[in-house]
Design a protein around this motif. Structure first.
Motif, PDB file in Angstrom:
ATOM      1  N   ARG A  28      20.616  45.396  32.110  1.00  0.00           N
ATOM      2  CA  ARG A  28      21.068  46.695  31.617  1.00  0.00           C
ATOM      3  C   ARG A  28      21.454  47.636  32.748  1.00  0.00           C
ATOM      4  N   SER A  29      21.069  47.323  33.985  1.00  0.00           N
ATOM      5  CA  SER A  29      21.351  48.203  35.117  1.00  0.00           C
ATOM      6  C   SER A  29      22.784  48.099  35.609  1.00  0.00           C
ATOM      7  N   PHE A  30      23.516  47.081  35.201  1.00  0.00           N
ATOM      8  CA  PHE A  30      24.862  46.832  35.707  1.00  0.00           C
ATOM      9  C   PHE A  30      25.829  46.628  34.551  1.00  0.00           C
ATOM     10  N   ASP A  31      27.099  47.001  34.791  1.00  0.00           N
ATOM     11  CA  ASP A  31      28.146  46.634  33.836  1.00  0.00           C
ATOM     12  C   ASP A  31      28.417  45.152  34.015  1.00  0.00           C
ATOM     13  N   ASN A  32      28.306  44.408  32.947  1.00  0.00           N
ATOM     14  CA  ASN A  32      28.356  42.958  33.057  1.00  0.00           C
ATOM     15  C   ASN A  32      29.370  42.410  32.062  1.00  0.00           C
ATOM     16  N   TYR A  33      30.387  41.731  32.585  1.00  0.00           N
ATOM     17  CA  TYR A  33      31.408  41.139  31.729  1.00  0.00           C
ATOM     18  C   TYR A  33      31.501  39.628  31.922  1.00  0.00           C
ATOM     19  N   ASP A  34      30.640  39.078  32.743  1.00  0.00           N
ATOM     20  CA  ASP A  34      30.692  37.659  33.071  1.00  0.00           C
ATOM     21  C   ASP A  34      29.398  36.996  32.609  1.00  0.00           C
ATOM     22  N   ALA A  35      29.519  35.907  31.884  1.00  0.00           N
ATOM     23  CA  ALA A  35      28.330  35.231  31.347  1.00  0.00           C
ATOM     24  C   ALA A  35      27.481  34.623  32.455  1.00  0.00           C
ATOM     25  N   ALA A  36      28.114  34.128  33.522  1.00  0.00           N
ATOM     26  CA  ALA A  36      27.342  33.552  34.622  1.00  0.00           C
ATOM     27  C   ALA A  36      26.556  34.638  35.345  1.00  0.00           C
ATOM     28  N   MET A  37      27.143  35.821  35.493  1.00  0.00           N
ATOM     29  CA  MET A  37      26.427  36.934  36.120  1.00  0.00           C
ATOM     30  C   MET A  37      25.259  37.385  35.236  1.00  0.00           C
ATOM     31  N   PHE A  38      25.477  37.382  33.924  1.00  0.00           N
ATOM     32  CA  PHE A  38      24.394  37.705  33.002  1.00  0.00           C
ATOM     33  C   PHE A  38      23.237  36.736  33.169  1.00  0.00           C
ATOM     34  N   GLN A  39      23.544  35.457  33.258  1.00  0.00           N
ATOM     35  CA  GLN A  39      22.511  34.436  33.448  1.00  0.00           C
ATOM     36  C   GLN A  39      21.776  34.668  34.760  1.00  0.00           C
ATOM     37  N   TRP A  40      22.512  34.997  35.814  1.00  0.00           N
ATOM     38  CA  TRP A  40      21.895  35.235  37.119  1.00  0.00           C
ATOM     39  C   TRP A  40      20.944  36.429  37.061  1.00  0.00           C
ATOM     40  N   MET A  41      21.381  37.534  36.468  1.00  0.00           N
ATOM     41  CA  MET A  41      20.554  38.731  36.406  1.00  0.00           C
ATOM     42  C   MET A  41      19.348  38.522  35.481  1.00  0.00           C
ATOM     43  N   GLN A  42      19.533  37.831  34.384  1.00  0.00           N
ATOM     44  CA  GLN A  42      18.420  37.565  33.487  1.00  0.00           C
ATOM     45  C   GLN A  42      17.400  36.645  34.157  1.00  0.00           C
ATOM     46  N   GLY A  43      17.860  35.662  34.878  1.00  0.00           N
ATOM     47  CA  GLY A  43      16.958  34.780  35.618  1.00  0.00           C
ATOM     48  C   GLY A  43      16.164  35.529  36.673  1.00  0.00           C
ATOM     49  N   ASN A  44      16.810  36.494  37.336  1.00  0.00           N
ATOM     50  CA  ASN A  44      16.101  37.306  38.327  1.00  0.00           C
ATOM     51  C   ASN A  44      15.012  38.142  37.663  1.00  0.00           C
ATOM     52  N   GLY A  45      15.303  38.681  36.493  1.00  0.00           N
ATOM     53  CA  GLY A  45      14.295  39.462  35.780  1.00  0.00           C
ATOM     54  C   GLY A  45      13.110  38.626  35.361  1.00  0.00           C
ATOM     55  N   ILE A  46      13.368  37.449  34.852  1.00  0.00           N
ATOM     56  CA  ILE A  46      12.288  36.559  34.429  1.00  0.00           C
ATOM     57  C   ILE A  46      11.459  36.117  35.634  1.00  0.00           C
TER      58      ILE A  46
END
Length: 81
Positions: A28-46
């Motif tokens: 939620r901290s970043f504007d995200n339009y790429d699914a791979a970037m979403f996966q990367w950021m979600q993995g970092n959170g987990i």
């Protein structure tokens, strides 16, 4: 079922709901339009939450959890291609 077991179950469910939502905070901290970037950021959170819990409570590494997480990450990356 005793009353204390029921209360423990509700407390466990409440903790699970709170912990499930924490993996979306970095996304939620970043504007995200790429699914791979979403996966990367979600993995970092987990991973960040898992490290914090490991430091607080200690314990050993759960290899079933690591392999399940790896399968989940690979399936998310495959879906985003």
């Amino acid at each position: 079922m005793t009353a204390s077991a029921g209360i423990l179950g509700y407390v466990g469910a409440l903790v699970g709901m709170v912990m499930f939502g924490t993996n979306y905070i970095p996304v939620r901290s970043f504007d995200n339009y790429d699914a791979a970037m979403f996966q990367w950021m979600q993995g970092n959170g987990i991973m960040g939450l898992a490290i914090a819990v490991q430091l607080v409570f200690g314990g050993s590494i759960n290899w079933y959890g690591l392999s399940g997480g790896a399968i989940w990450a690979v399936s998310n990356v495959r879906r985003s291609l």
